[in-house]
Write an enzyme that holds these catalytic residues in place. Structure first.
Site, PDB file in Angstrom:
ATOM      1  N   LYS A   8       0.857  -1.191   0.000  1.00 50.60           N
ATOM      2  CA  LYS A   8       0.000   0.000   0.000  1.00 50.60           C
ATOM      3  C   LYS A   8       0.885   1.229   0.000  1.00 50.60           C
ATOM      4  O   LYS A   8       2.041   1.210   0.428  1.00 50.60           O
ATOM      5  CB  LYS A   8      -0.939   0.019   1.202  1.00 50.60           C
ATOM      6  N   ASP A 125      -3.062  -1.312  10.302  1.00 51.74           N
ATOM      7  CA  ASP A 125      -3.213  -1.351   8.843  1.00 51.74           C
ATOM      8  C   ASP A 125      -3.896  -2.621   8.338  1.00 51.74           C
ATOM      9  O   ASP A 125      -4.321  -2.677   7.179  1.00 51.74           O
ATOM     10  CB  ASP A 125      -1.844  -1.241   8.154  1.00 51.74           C
TER      11      ASP A 125
END
EC number: 2.7.1.148
Length: 275
Positions: A8, A125
């Site tokens: 990401k 996350d």
């Protein structure tokens, strides 16, 4: 069962303030990037067999252990993890691996298990990677709103410096705090191929701790990349390219100083396909 665990990048990260519990309130946009770890997850009669770095300390191992316990130990599993996402880069590799293990085990051993609840215990996350698409995040990253992000050719560059996330957050000062990100303006700029009006509040503390990181932005901009920004707490940076060919040329040039990948950020589902 083979699964990809994508990296990401943070399309902007604003540290709003320090909370009473000691954590920092964040506002960020998560976007999957096409660089990915590879996982092979197979059912076995019993036990948890893991082949990958750090053994039982790996977040993917911990994710498997949590799921099997929550599901009532329905069987065993063998996991092979091939790492491609660098550690200490701010690209979320460990969190992504954990999320893909949870999804794989739910497919192999269906049970009434709240994956997002398990994900939150593993790391801030991890819930994002369960979504498999872009998202707006608040809190410490756990309050998520899915976002439709256009696919954008991009380059991710890792200068080889491992940056401990807790160290960067401890170095945050009040002057590093920022307002909410202008989400709509960022999305519009991405769609038009323009420079997005984003920032990363963690660049200040990261640059104070590791001054050599300041050079990275200049190198990437000199190659024609726009919107160059550090991802998360670093040390990886990303930049937006004019097209796939531009991204490949820029990545090739950046490999003189570290590891670089040309790929796509945003777009549709990520992490669900075979390697």
């Amino acid at each position: 069962m083979e699964r990809l665990a994508p990296a990401k990048v943070n399309l902007g990260l604003s540290v709003r303030f320090r909370r009473e519990d000691g954590y920092h309130e964040l506002h960020t946009l998560f976007a999957p990037f096409s660089l990915a770890d590879r996982l092979v997850v197979e059912p076995v009669s019993s036990g948890l067999h893991f082949q990958g770095p750090y053994g039982r300390e790996n977040l993917a191992y911990r994710a498997a252990s949590l799921y099997l316990e929550a599901a009532g130990q329905p069987g065993g599993v063998r996991i092979l993890l091939e790492k491609r996402i660098p550690e200490g880069a701010g690209l979320g590799g460990g969190s992504s691996d954990a999320a893909q293990v949870l999804l794989a085990l739910q497919a192999l051993y269906p049970a009434e298990v709240d994956l997002f609840a398990l994900a939150r215990t593993l790391g801030a996350d991890v819930p994002f990677f369960l979504l498999g698409r872009g998202a707006e995040a608040r809190g410490v990253g756990e309050r998520l709103k899915p976002l439709a992000l256009p696919p954008v050719p991009a380059v991710v560059f890792f200068p080889g410096l491992r940056v401990p996330t807790p160290l960067v957050y401890r170095a945050v000062r009040p002057e590093d705090f920022g307002p909410d990100l202008p989400v709509e303006a960022i999305l519009e700029a991405l769609a038009r191929g323009e420079e997005p009006p984003y920032w990363n509040s963690l660049e200040g503390p990261a640059f104070r701790l590791f001054p050599e990181l300041k050079e990275v932005r200049g190198r990437m901009r000199a190659l024609g990349l726009r919107g160059v920004l550090m991802s998360g707490s670093g040390s990886a940076f990303f930049g937006l390219a004019e097209g796939p060919d531009h991204a490949r040329r820029a990545a090739e040039a950046l490999r003189a100083w570290g590891r670089a990948w040309a790929g796509t950020l945003g777009g549709g589902d990520a992490g669900s396909g075979p390697a």
